[in-house]
Write a protein that holds these residues in place. Structure first.
Motif, PDB file in Angstrom:
ATOM      1  N   SER A   1       4.136   7.389   2.019  1.00  0.00           N
ATOM      2  CA  SER A   1       4.870   6.259   2.579  1.00  0.00           C
ATOM      3  C   SER A   1       4.315   4.950   2.044  1.00  0.00           C
ATOM      4  CB  SER A   1       4.785   6.278   4.109  1.00  0.00           C
ATOM      5  OG  SER A   1       5.669   5.329   4.667  1.00  0.00           O
ATOM      6  N   LEU A   2       5.070   3.886   2.280  1.00  0.00           N
ATOM      7  CA  LEU A   2       4.719   2.555   1.788  1.00  0.00           C
ATOM      8  C   LEU A   2       4.592   1.604   2.962  1.00  0.00           C
ATOM      9  CD1 LEU A   2       4.371   0.825  -0.840  1.00  0.00           C
ATOM     10  CD2 LEU A   2       6.820   0.294  -0.640  1.00  0.00           C
ATOM     11  N   THR A   3       3.578   0.754   2.957  1.00  0.00           N
ATOM     12  CA  THR A   3       3.402  -0.227   4.019  1.00  0.00           C
ATOM     13  C   THR A   3       2.794  -1.509   3.441  1.00  0.00           C
ATOM     14  OG1 THR A   3       2.517  -0.569   6.252  1.00  0.00           O
ATOM     15  CG2 THR A   3       1.079   0.540   4.674  1.00  0.00           C
TER      16      THR A   3
ATOM     17  N   LYS B   1       0.596   4.685  11.461  1.00  0.00           N
ATOM     18  CA  LYS B   1       0.979   6.043  11.078  1.00  0.00           C
ATOM     19  C   LYS B   1       0.252   6.565   9.842  1.00  0.00           C
ATOM     20  CE  LYS B   1       5.668   5.479  12.917  1.00  0.00           C
ATOM     21  NZ  LYS B   1       7.113   5.535  12.607  1.00  0.00           N
ATOM     22  N   ILE B   2      -0.739   5.822   9.361  1.00  0.00           N
ATOM     23  CA  ILE B   2      -1.402   6.263   8.143  1.00  0.00           C
ATOM     24  C   ILE B   2      -2.124   7.591   8.343  1.00  0.00           C
ATOM     25  CG2 ILE B   2      -3.581   5.032   8.542  1.00  0.00           C
ATOM     26  CD1 ILE B   2      -3.565   4.325   5.557  1.00  0.00           C
ATOM     27  N   ASP B   3      -2.568   7.850   9.582  1.00  0.00           N
ATOM     28  CA  ASP B   3      -3.229   9.120   9.896  1.00  0.00           C
ATOM     29  C   ASP B   3      -2.285  10.117  10.568  1.00  0.00           C
ATOM     30  OD1 ASP B   3      -2.931   7.896  12.354  1.00  0.00           O
ATOM     31  OD2 ASP B   3      -5.054   7.395  12.558  1.00  0.00           O
ATOM     32  N   GLN B   4      -0.987   9.751  10.620  1.00  0.00           N
ATOM     33  CA  GLN B   4       0.053  10.589  11.217  1.00  0.00           C
ATOM     34  C   GLN B   4      -0.182  10.822  12.717  1.00  0.00           C
ATOM     35  OE1 GLN B   4       1.967  13.672   9.001  1.00  0.00           O
ATOM     36  NE2 GLN B   4       0.655  13.377   7.217  1.00  0.00           N
ATOM     37  N   LEU B   5      -0.933   9.942  13.330  1.00  0.00           N
ATOM     38  CA  LEU B   5      -1.111   9.932  14.784  1.00  0.00           C
ATOM     39  C   LEU B   5      -0.691   8.561  15.281  1.00  0.00           C
ATOM     40  CD1 LEU B   5      -4.611  11.637  15.109  1.00  0.00           C
ATOM     41  CD2 LEU B   5      -2.424  12.613  15.858  1.00  0.00           C
TER      42      LEU B   5
ATOM     43  N   VAL C   1       0.837  -1.201   0.000  1.00  0.00           N
ATOM     44  CA  VAL C   1       0.000   0.000   0.000  1.00  0.00           C
ATOM     45  C   VAL C   1       0.875   1.255   0.000  1.00  0.00           C
ATOM     46  CG1 VAL C   1      -1.856   1.248   1.164  1.00  0.00           C
ATOM     47  CG2 VAL C   1      -1.716  -1.245   1.363  1.00  0.00           C
ATOM     48  N   LEU C   2       0.648   2.103  -0.988  1.00  0.00           N
ATOM     49  CA  LEU C   2       1.281   3.415  -1.045  1.00  0.00           C
ATOM     50  C   LEU C   2       0.221   4.432  -0.629  1.00  0.00           C
ATOM     51  CD1 LEU C   2       3.866   5.015  -1.969  1.00  0.00           C
ATOM     52  CD2 LEU C   2       2.689   5.319  -4.168  1.00  0.00           C
ATOM     53  N   TYR C   3       0.486   5.204   0.425  1.00  0.00           N
ATOM     54  CA  TYR C   3      -0.515   6.158   0.885  1.00  0.00           C
ATOM     55  C   TYR C   3       0.080   7.561   1.026  1.00  0.00           C
ATOM     56  CZ  TYR C   3       1.572   5.587   5.584  1.00  0.00           C
ATOM     57  OH  TYR C   3       2.440   5.544   6.651  1.00  0.00           O
ATOM     58  N   ASN C   4      -0.795   8.545   0.856  1.00  0.00           N
ATOM     59  CA  ASN C   4      -0.426   9.945   0.970  1.00  0.00           C
ATOM     60  C   ASN C   4      -1.433  10.602   1.909  1.00  0.00           C
ATOM     61  OD1 ASN C   4      -1.005  12.913  -0.355  1.00  0.00           O
ATOM     62  ND2 ASN C   4       1.164  12.402  -0.347  1.00  0.00           N
ATOM     63  N   SER C   5      -0.963  11.223   2.990  1.00  0.00           N
ATOM     64  CA  SER C   5      -1.882  11.764   3.984  1.00  0.00           C
ATOM     65  C   SER C   5      -1.419  13.126   4.505  1.00  0.00           C
ATOM     66  CB  SER C   5      -2.027  10.792   5.159  1.00  0.00           C
ATOM     67  OG  SER C   5      -0.789  10.613   5.821  1.00  0.00           O
ATOM     68  N   LYS C   6      -2.422  13.895   4.941  1.00  0.00           N
ATOM     69  CA  LYS C   6      -2.170  15.202   5.535  1.00  0.00           C
ATOM     70  C   LYS C   6      -3.113  15.369   6.714  1.00  0.00           C
ATOM     71  CE  LYS C   6      -2.203  20.196   4.585  1.00  0.00           C
ATOM     72  NZ  LYS C   6      -2.411  21.239   3.540  1.00  0.00           N
ATOM     73  N   LEU C   7      -2.577  15.810   7.853  1.00  0.00           N
ATOM     74  CA  LEU C   7      -3.374  16.004   9.068  1.00  0.00           C
ATOM     75  C   LEU C   7      -3.565  17.494   9.330  1.00  0.00           C
ATOM     76  CD1 LEU C   7      -4.698  14.477  11.486  1.00  0.00           C
ATOM     77  CD2 LEU C   7      -2.559  14.897  12.739  1.00  0.00           C
ATOM     78  N   ILE C   8      -4.817  17.909   9.483  1.00  0.00           N
ATOM     79  CA  ILE C   8      -5.152  19.306   9.760  1.00  0.00           C
ATOM     80  C   ILE C   8      -5.866  19.368  11.107  1.00  0.00           C
ATOM     81  CG2 ILE C   8      -6.401  21.344   8.938  1.00  0.00           C
ATOM     82  CD1 ILE C   8      -6.339  20.035   6.142  1.00  0.00           C
ATOM     83  N   SER C   9      -5.378  20.203  12.017  1.00  0.00           N
ATOM     84  CA  SER C   9      -5.940  20.245  13.366  1.00  0.00           C
ATOM     85  C   SER C   9      -6.112  21.677  13.850  1.00  0.00           C
ATOM     86  CB  SER C   9      -5.019  19.494  14.341  1.00  0.00           C
ATOM     87  OG  SER C   9      -5.425  19.680  15.678  1.00  0.00           O
TER      88      SER C   9
END
Length: 255
Positions: free
Chosen positions: A172-174, A206-210, A152-160
């Protein structure tokens, strides 16, 4: 007397022998020709994330997903399938967020949302509960279960609402383990309709960067992230007639 009995017995044996030759030839001619099949198909559905921002599966969290796949039967019950699935939000506000769980402490504190895109390359084994590839079955359908492995190749951004939690886009890759259930239905000799629901168990949190590595510890250290795919597909079947092996009077050791 003995000669007469011997001749009668010989005639009976000869008749049985000739009859058995014709019977076996007829039975062999009636045997179905071995046929193997392969399919190519396309599917559309929704991808759904489950993690810190969304600890439970929520249907409203689905974002558009598209898949293409190749399937080949290995036996009456087993098929192998390789596929590519991609998911990306259509609108900029199509995000996963804390909003649905804001009464909980962490969600109320973060007030965060996640922008997520996925690209999955998978290989799975399907177990068909009915003989789907037998054209004598009416109607021709089968429920199935599947399990496999995926990259799985994923691209994520967290807005808070908290400045110290904001994260820019990370790619990142997992690895994931896909598994689930589905239903196949033959519309005709070549065209098939499919329904599927599957889960992907990820090997990362870490897919959600949390994650538990964050200094504020706003993640569950005992649970990895997940995502799901549910959708409908259409596929086209190719048939191949398998010729019987060449007859050899004295086959070799490897024949």
């Amino acid at each position: 007397m003995t000669s007469k009995i011997f001749k009668q017995a010989l005639l009976i044996c000869l008749t049985i022998q000739i009859g058995s030759v014709f019977f076996s030839s007829s039975a062999f001619a009636q045997l179905p020709t071995p046929v193997s099949t392969s399919e190519i198909g396309i599917g559309i559905g929704g991808a759904n994330y489950k993690g810190e921002l969304s600890p439970n599966y929520r249907f409203l969290n689905n974002q558009p997903a598209l898949t293409v796949f190749y399937r080949r039967d290995m036996s009456n019950a087993i098929t192998l399938r390789g596929g590519i699935m991609g998911s990306h939000r259509i609108a900029d506000d199509n995000t996963f967020s804390d909003e649905a769980y804001e009464e909980l402490p962490f969600h109320d504190y973060r007030k965060a949302e996640l922008k997520l895109s996925l690209l999955e390359l998978s290989g799975v084994m399907e177990y068909n509960f009915l003989d789907y590839y037998s054209r004598r079955q009416r109607p021709r359908l089968s429920p199935y279960a599947f399990v496999g492995v995926a990259g799985v190749l994923y691209n994520s951004k967290l807005i808070s609402a908290k400045d110290d939690l904001n994260k820019e886009y990370v790619t990142s890759l997992t690895v994931a383990v896909p598994f689930g259930v589905g239903l196949k239905y033959a519309l005709s000799k070549h065209w098939n309709l499919g329904l599927e629901f599957g889960a992907r168990k990820l090997f990362t949190d870490k897919i959600d960067q949390l994650s538990e590595e964050e200094p504020l510890h706003l993640a569950n250290p005992n649970d990895k992230d997940w995502y799901f795919y549910n959708g409908v597909s259409i596929s086209y079947t190719f048939y191949r007639i398998n010729c019987p092996p060449t007859y050899k009077k004295e086959p070799g050791l490897l024949d």
